[in-house]
Design a protein around this motif. Sequence first.
Motif, PDB file in Angstrom:
ATOM      1  N   UNK A 261     -56.818 155.315 -52.300  1.00 24.51           N
ATOM      2  CA  UNK A 261     -55.772 154.523 -52.943  1.00 24.51           C
ATOM      3  C   UNK A 261     -54.405 154.803 -52.323  1.00 24.51           C
ATOM      4  N   UNK A 262     -54.165 156.049 -51.937  1.00 20.16           N
ATOM      5  CA  UNK A 262     -52.901 156.378 -51.267  1.00 20.16           C
ATOM      6  C   UNK A 262     -52.765 155.614 -49.960  1.00 20.16           C
ATOM      7  N   UNK A 263     -53.862 155.518 -49.218  1.00 19.03           N
ATOM      8  CA  UNK A 263     -53.824 154.801 -47.942  1.00 19.03           C
ATOM      9  C   UNK A 263     -53.456 153.340 -48.167  1.00 19.03           C
ATOM     10  N   UNK A 264     -54.062 152.714 -49.166  1.00 15.05           N
ATOM     11  CA  UNK A 264     -53.737 151.323 -49.489  1.00 15.05           C
ATOM     12  C   UNK A 264     -52.267 151.204 -49.877  1.00 15.05           C
ATOM     13  N   UNK A 265     -51.772 152.156 -50.646  1.00 12.80           N
ATOM     14  CA  UNK A 265     -50.359 152.139 -51.057  1.00 12.80           C
ATOM     15  C   UNK A 265     -49.431 152.251 -49.854  1.00 12.80           C
ATOM     16  N   UNK A 266     -49.805 153.077 -48.869  1.00 20.02           N
ATOM     17  CA  UNK A 266     -49.002 153.200 -47.650  1.00 20.02           C
ATOM     18  C   UNK A 266     -48.900 151.850 -46.934  1.00 20.02           C
ATOM     19  N   UNK A 267     -50.027 151.135 -46.872  1.00 20.82           N
ATOM     20  CA  UNK A 267     -50.044 149.833 -46.199  1.00 20.82           C
ATOM     21  C   UNK A 267     -49.179 148.836 -46.966  1.00 20.82           C
ATOM     22  N   UNK A 268     -49.319 148.817 -48.280  1.00 21.78           N
ATOM     23  CA  UNK A 268     -48.548 147.876 -49.098  1.00 21.78           C
ATOM     24  C   UNK A 268     -47.046 148.151 -48.996  1.00 21.78           C
ATOM     25  N   UNK A 269     -46.663 149.424 -48.987  1.00 20.58           N
ATOM     26  CA  UNK A 269     -45.254 149.774 -48.835  1.00 20.58           C
ATOM     27  C   UNK A 269     -44.722 149.318 -47.482  1.00 20.58           C
ATOM     28  N   UNK A 270     -45.533 149.504 -46.449  1.00 17.74           N
ATOM     29  CA  UNK A 270     -45.133 149.061 -45.117  1.00 17.74           C
ATOM     30  C   UNK A 270     -44.943 147.557 -45.036  1.00 17.74           C
ATOM     31  N   UNK A 271     -45.806 146.800 -45.713  1.00 18.37           N
ATOM     32  CA  UNK A 271     -45.673 145.343 -45.728  1.00 18.37           C
ATOM     33  C   UNK A 271     -44.378 144.915 -46.420  1.00 18.37           C
ATOM     34  N   UNK A 272     -44.027 145.594 -47.490  1.00 23.26           N
ATOM     35  CA  UNK A 272     -42.796 145.256 -48.214  1.00 23.26           C
ATOM     36  C   UNK A 272     -41.563 145.592 -47.385  1.00 23.26           C
ATOM     37  N   UNK A 273     -41.660 146.604 -46.558  1.00 22.76           N
ATOM     38  CA  UNK A 273     -40.513 147.019 -45.752  1.00 22.76           C
ATOM     39  C   UNK A 273     -40.140 145.971 -44.706  1.00 22.76           C
ATOM     40  N   UNK A 274     -41.137 145.261 -44.176  1.00 27.50           N
ATOM     41  CA  UNK A 274     -40.930 144.202 -43.190  1.00 27.50           C
ATOM     42  C   UNK A 274     -40.116 144.692 -42.000  1.00 27.50           C
ATOM     43  N   UNK A 275     -40.596 145.759 -41.390  1.00 27.67           N
ATOM     44  CA  UNK A 275     -39.908 146.347 -40.248  1.00 27.67           C
ATOM     45  C   UNK A 275     -40.584 146.017 -38.937  1.00 27.67           C
ATOM     46  N   UNK A 276     -40.460 146.931 -37.980  1.00 27.14           N
ATOM     47  CA  UNK A 276     -40.995 146.704 -36.642  1.00 27.14           C
ATOM     48  C   UNK A 276     -42.511 146.716 -36.577  1.00 27.14           C
ATOM     49  N   UNK A 277     -43.168 147.265 -37.600  1.00 31.16           N
ATOM     50  CA  UNK A 277     -44.627 147.405 -37.550  1.00 31.16           C
ATOM     51  C   UNK A 277     -45.320 146.448 -38.516  1.00 31.16           C
ATOM     52  N   UNK A 278     -44.641 145.373 -38.838  1.00 28.11           N
ATOM     53  CA  UNK A 278     -45.185 144.421 -39.798  1.00 28.11           C
ATOM     54  C   UNK A 278     -46.509 143.826 -39.324  1.00 28.11           C
ATOM     55  N   UNK A 279     -46.611 143.565 -38.027  1.00 29.92           N
ATOM     56  CA  UNK A 279     -47.856 142.985 -37.483  1.00 29.92           C
ATOM     57  C   UNK A 279     -49.018 143.953 -37.688  1.00 29.92           C
ATOM     58  N   UNK A 280     -48.810 145.234 -37.397  1.00 33.95           N
ATOM     59  CA  UNK A 280     -49.867 146.222 -37.555  1.00 33.95           C
ATOM     60  C   UNK A 280     -50.308 146.341 -39.006  1.00 33.95           C
ATOM     61  N   UNK A 281     -49.343 146.351 -39.917  1.00 37.97           N
ATOM     62  CA  UNK A 281     -49.691 146.441 -41.338  1.00 37.97           C
ATOM     63  C   UNK A 281     -50.542 145.249 -41.776  1.00 37.97           C
ATOM     64  N   UNK A 282     -50.164 144.062 -41.329  1.00 35.44           N
ATOM     65  CA  UNK A 282     -50.934 142.869 -41.698  1.00 35.44           C
ATOM     66  C   UNK A 282     -52.358 142.938 -41.143  1.00 35.44           C
ATOM     67  N   UNK A 283     -52.496 143.382 -39.904  1.00 34.40           N
ATOM     68  CA  UNK A 283     -53.829 143.481 -39.310  1.00 34.40           C
ATOM     69  C   UNK A 283     -54.705 144.457 -40.087  1.00 34.40           C
ATOM     70  N   UNK A 284     -54.154 145.598 -40.447  1.00 41.08           N
ATOM     71  CA  UNK A 284     -54.920 146.604 -41.185  1.00 41.08           C
ATOM     72  C   UNK A 284     -55.261 146.096 -42.584  1.00 41.08           C
ATOM     73  N   UNK A 285     -54.273 145.506 -43.242  1.00 43.50           N
ATOM     74  CA  UNK A 285     -54.478 144.997 -44.608  1.00 43.50           C
ATOM     75  C   UNK A 285     -55.567 143.934 -44.633  1.00 43.50           C
ATOM     76  N   UNK A 286     -55.502 142.997 -43.699  1.00 43.62           N
ATOM     77  CA  UNK A 286     -56.509 141.928 -43.656  1.00 43.62           C
ATOM     78  C   UNK A 286     -57.885 142.473 -43.299  1.00 43.62           C
TER      79      UNK A 286
END
Length: 335
Positions: A261-286
């Motif tokens: 669950x922590x790992x999922x939370x890390x991904x969700x937080x990264x998506x909300x941040x919308x920074x330089x790694x947004x593409x990576x977060x989306x790929x992992x989340x999907x």
Amino acid sequence: MNHEFTDGLDELDPSEEKNFRKLLQRTKRKTILRNVLISVLCTLLILFGLMVANRMLLTRSLNFAYEDLHQFKKISEPNVSLGEFQSLDGIWGGTAMYQSYKVIEGIPLPWAEEKIQYNVLNHFSRYQGGHSPLSVTDPEMVEQGMNFARSYNVHNGQRELLFYHPDVRYTKMLNELNQLGAIDPEKRVEMAISFDRSYTSKEIRSMLPAGVHARWFWVDTYSADYVKFLGEIPYLPVSSSNVYGYSAYADSEDIFENNEQNFISFIQTGLKHKGNFNWEYHQIYDSLRGSNPEPTPDDVHHIGVVVTGSPEALLGLQTKSYVRAAVLGAIVSKY
């Protein structure tokens, strides 16, 4: 009006006219001086305002960059933590340098230095080049038919971790557990263990031998197409720059355990941040959620783990059937 004013001056005697002209000149000089002072003060105020705005915007951008890097570090770069951060502001932009480190059985090891550029538009970018590991041919690997150079950290000469996906049929895999006997017993060792299949974080913690400590969980974030691509080069492992996962603990004292669950939370937080790694977060989340609206802890499959311990303790992994491959990482002195 001009004629009347001129006529008025003509009626003055020479001395009065001279004094009046001097008064006009003094008044004119005062007016010019006042205008100059006002202009200078306005210019200084504008410059001061621009300097304050520049500093505020750059501070915001630097904080955004640090948070973006810090958050992404939580899911990338196995067993690497973000350390000291230094910056130097300029006009409309600045430069920052951060250091990263590993901790091997309580012993810190400096790992890398990286520079970024940031600006008042809240954008930042990494410097181009200088991030590739040092590649050195290993004679023993050549003898075993492994046709790739071994990767070492360019800053300290330590081995970079390598991983093997359980769904890929490799022609050769590294298993360096048999090299532990040649390492000084007083050393402390890091190893990347690739599993035969996926396990939960709870299962991993319970199945490791005594003295072998989980430091970082490798999560399967790869699409079927990417796994197929890996299979097209069946002798080449996955480098540490192409794996994602999370630290086994949320603190340096190893008290608070991270989990799926922590790992999922890390991904969700990264998506909300919308920074330089947004593409990576989306790929992992999907990849995790598949056809579901969002991922669940059951969608987080661990296919490897980074462990640390003494050479003797790590030898306990030799008899474990879940170990598909084992690759040496950093080695440090206990004292």
